[in-house]
Design a protein around this motif. Structure first.
Motif, PDB file in Angstrom:
ATOM      1  N   GLN A 180       0.832  -1.199   0.000  1.00 27.52           N
ATOM      2  CA  GLN A 180       0.000   0.000   0.000  1.00 27.52           C
ATOM      3  C   GLN A 180       0.871   1.256   0.000  1.00 27.52           C
ATOM      4  O   GLN A 180       0.606   2.212  -0.727  1.00 27.52           O
ATOM      5  N   ALA A 181       1.931   1.226   0.821  1.00 24.56           N
ATOM      6  CA  ALA A 181       2.814   2.395   0.923  1.00 24.56           C
ATOM      7  C   ALA A 181       3.583   2.633  -0.374  1.00 24.56           C
ATOM      8  O   ALA A 181       3.914   3.760  -0.721  1.00 24.56           O
ATOM      9  N   ARG A 182       3.862   1.558  -1.103  1.00 26.11           N
ATOM     10  CA  ARG A 182       4.662   1.705  -2.314  1.00 26.11           C
ATOM     11  C   ARG A 182       3.848   1.385  -3.558  1.00 26.11           C
ATOM     12  O   ARG A 182       4.375   0.874  -4.558  1.00 26.11           O
ATOM     13  N   LYS A 183       2.577   1.710  -3.517  1.00 31.17           N
ATOM     14  CA  LYS A 183       1.707   1.309  -4.623  1.00 31.17           C
ATOM     15  C   LYS A 183       2.087   1.971  -5.949  1.00 31.17           C
ATOM     16  O   LYS A 183       1.950   1.360  -7.004  1.00 31.17           O
ATOM     17  N   ASP A 184       2.591   3.208  -5.880  1.00 31.71           N
ATOM     18  CA  ASP A 184       2.975   3.878  -7.122  1.00 31.71           C
ATOM     19  C   ASP A 184       4.160   3.182  -7.775  1.00 31.71           C
ATOM     20  O   ASP A 184       4.230   3.038  -8.994  1.00 31.71           O
TER      21      ASP A 184
END
Lengths: 448, 283
Positions: A180-184
């Motif tokens: 979620q934190a690194r979704k990009d």
């Protein structure tokens, strides 16, 4: 695509053939008729085709009516009041059976029952009556996108190096939080698909997810249904629900209107890595961006003790019941039809290949296994010796209970309610709804 | 044809209509009232239980009948006022001599031709699309649902009421208006003392229609909010439907609620009719 073409061809042939033979068939008398009220809209076409095929072969009229999603009970109530009653209908388990018990023909001596692998798949009465027989075994868990998860594992400082490391809630949460934190970076919109609470999707949480705390409580307490649930594992329920709503493609305030299709699209188009759903979802996922070989299956870990050994949730909520109030010859025709469905090549092919069902009948041998990668994945868990989670949700006291839990879950997610309301709906609601349902049943027996 | 043969053959000509009326209305109504005193799974195997169904739901924690009643009442008041005031205002505007009145009348009337369910789904998309900017949806709480339903119903019904008001306004005799003008009435006095009293019959009809329509609203409610969240935006008709179909063993209770509902609608309509009728003037 292949199955689709096959089904199409079968359908056309059946339609043509039925047109040719319908006249002599109608001339014969007292043969009985079959009228099936089907629960699963996903398989409506296949049932129609199968019915036509049977009519063509035997001259027995088979009508199939499929209720629209979410309207089965109301359709059944209406159809049962007509002159031409369904001879074959479905209940969803012990609670559904309570409503329709008076309408259920005892299937103890039927050939269909003799092919059933185990009594676990039958709804039985106190004196050994067989009221309902499951015809499809389904499995649900967390479906995940292997390719995306492998992409994640390849990132620097990924929490895990391989999907097989996810064996408990702790790891699952760590992975989901990190995705979620690194979704990009990963090119996804969230770790989980939207946890939609629209009626097309809310059953995934108010029923299927709620099964896990119930299952673990039943396991610890050693019972298989209860008039009053304690809610020992509700903190775990909260933990997994928090994970679903916070690590998702949409904000929690938006899930009230998110639908099942939304969630399916999130996953099928590769925008989310995890998707809680079951084997039945395969048809909706297939043919989009996620390749069949990229479909993986994880158990729903909620942080209970010993969950490293937990498997997927396997069971059935589709039981065939034969209408005892139908005319005698129609009952016989229905029994014959059911037997044909599970023993003939056509019936077995249709159920296993076209409908993709895993069935509990011994007639479905090696060559009649379902073509569904999710089923294969589910089987791997069983082969690996994991303990399948039973479908305890069939013992939930009523639809009202589920709805109330679902409403409380939604309000909690949106921030308009607190978790205590979920606990109240879950624990207190269980007791009141159980009393409602069974209190009424007792009165009925008294009156009789 | 003389009077005698009229008397003789009259019933014969009435018969088809009476049969249709009996099948379509009388029999279901009587059966429905009877079923409200029964417990049943399907309507053919009912068992008489007396008043039980009428007493059962008041104290049940999962039943929101009273909330639905309050919600429906509030909704009826708000939407009746809005629809009639706006409908009347539009009618006034469109009876003035401006270009394109016919086009406007048609356009305003059109929404009424679309079915309630479809309207509900379309407005759900529209309103959710707007609310999405604020990370909210219609089902976030019952206030959003309430506002959504009011907007939807206004949009649907204003045109219809407008047509009735236009007919009423056009029926005002020209000499009356002329006389008022000669007497030097201002436009607000014209409205207060000429137009309003003269369109009172239209107001009776329009308030009757909007009150009963709002009170009985079902399709739009089902399509727009489904009663979510937590059945807090569930109006009476949907509450009855959910009781009948959604709750095993409660079919009779749903039926009992429907009977209570019928009595309420009938009472409200009668009272309203009497109130506005008394204000009508003879032309």
């Amino acid at each position: 695509m292949k199955t689709l073409k096959k089904a199409g061809a079968l359908f056309l042939t059946a339609a043509m053939a039925a047109g040719m033979v319908s006249v002599p068939a109608a001339a014969e008398e007292a043969k009985g008729e079959v009228y099936y009220l089907n629960f699963k809209p996903e398989q409506a076409e296949q049932w129609d085709a199968l019915a036509k095929l049977y009519t063509e072969q035997t001259g027995i009229q088979v009508d199939v009516l499929t209720a629209a999603s979410g309207t089965y009970e109301s359709t059944l109530k209406v159809e049962m009041a007509k002159d031409k009653v369904p001879t074959l209908f479905q209940v969803n388990g012990p609670v559904g059976l309570a409503t329709w018990k008076d309408y259920c023909y005892d299937l103890k001596d039927s050939e269909l029952y003799s092919h059933l692998k185990s009594d676990d798949f039958a709804l039985t009465g106190a004196d050994g009556e067989v009221y309902g027989i499951a015809y499809v075994i389904e499995t649900y868990g967390i479906i995940y996108n292997k390719a995306l998860l492998a992409d994640y594992c390849a990132l620097d400082d990924a929490v895990i190096a391989d999907a097989s490391e996810i064996v408990n809630f702790e790891t699952l949460k760590a992975v989901a939080d990190d995705i979620q934190a690194r979704k990009d970076e990963l090119g996804v919109e969230g770790a989980f698909t939207s946890a939609g609470m629209d009626s097309s999707s809310d059953w995934r949480f108010k029923t299927h997810l709620a099964n896990l705390p119930i299952y673990y409580e039943y396991m610890t307490e050693g019972y298989d249904s209860t008039p009053a649930i304690k809610g020992t594992f509700l903190d775990n329920y909260k933990a997994i629900w928090d994970l679903y709503i916070s690590d998702a493609t949409v904000e929690p305030t938006m899930i009230a209107s998110a639908t099942g299709e939304d969630a399916n699209a999130d996953f099928a188009l590769g925008m989310a890595v995890f998707y809680q759903n079951g084997t039945w979802a395969y048809n909706d996922i297939a043919g989009n961006e996620v390749a069949d070989e990229d479909l993986g299956y994880l158990p729903i870990y909620i942080g209970a003790e010993g969950e490293e050994n937990q498997g997927l949730c396997t069971g059935s909520e589709n039981y065939w019941c034969v209408n005892a109030k139908a005319p005698e010859e129609n009952i016989q025709a229905t029994l014959d039809f059911l037997n044909w469905v599970v023993t003939s090549d056509e019936g077995r092919t249709c159920l296993s290949k076209d409908m993709g069902f895993v069935t509990p009948f011994d007639t479905f041998t090696e060559e009649f296994q379902a073509a569904n990668p999710l089923v294969d994945a589910a089987n791997e868990y069983i082969e690996a010796g994991k303990t399948s989670v039973a479908w305890c949700f069939t013992t939930m006291p009523s639809e009202t209970w589920k709805n109330n839990v679902g409403s409380a879950l939604l309000e909690y997610a949106q921030g308009t309610g607190d978790w205590d309301a979920v606990v109240t709906a879950f624990v207190d609601g269980w007791a009141t709804e159980y009393e409602q349902a069974n209190g009424a049943a007792e009165e009925e027996t008294e009156a009789e | 044809m003389n009077r005698k043969s009229m008397k003789k053959y009259g019933p014969v000509f009435l018969l088809p209509t009476m049969i249709a009326f009996a099948i379509g209305f009388l029999i279901p109504f009587v059966l429905g009232v009877y079923l409200s005193f029964c417990e049943f799974t399907t309507v053919t195997d009912a068992k008489f239980v007396g008043l039980k169904n009428y007493l059962r739901f008041w104290k049940d924690p999962s039943d929101v009948f009273l909330h639905s009643l309050a919600y429906t009442t509030a909704f009826t008041i708000v939407s009746t006022i809005l629809i009639n005031v706006i409908g009347f205002a539009v009618a006034l505007a469109l009876t003035k001599k401006i270009r394109g009145t016919n086009l406007f009348r048609t356009v305003f009337f059109m929404p009424n031709l679309i079915g309630g369910l479809i309207l509900g789904y379309i407005w759900q998309l529209l309103l959710n699309g707007v609310l999405a900017y604020f990370s909210r949806t219609l089902k976030y709480n019952e206030i959003y649902g309430f506002a959504g339903l009011v907007i939807l119903l206004c949009w649907q019904q204003i045109g219809y009421m407008m047509i009735i008001y236009i007919a009423g306004i056009q029926n005002i005799p020209g000499e009356l208006i002329e006389a008022a003008k000669i007497d030097g009435a201002s436009s607000s006095q014209m409205l207060r003392f000429v137009t309003l009293p003269m369109v009172m019959p239209s107001i009776t009809i329009c308030t009757f229609l909007t009150i009963t329509n709002s009170f009985k609203l079902f399709d739009q409610n089902l399509a727009l909010t489904e009663g979510a969240p937590s059945r807090m935006s569930e109006m009476l008709a949907l509450n009855i439907y959910n009781t009948f179909y959604g709750r095993t063993g409660w079919e009779g209770v749903g039926q009992a609620k429907a009977v209570i509902f019928f009595i309420m609608v009938a009472l409200i309509a009668l009272i309203q009719n009497r109130l506005t009728r008394s204000k009508e003037v003879q032309q």
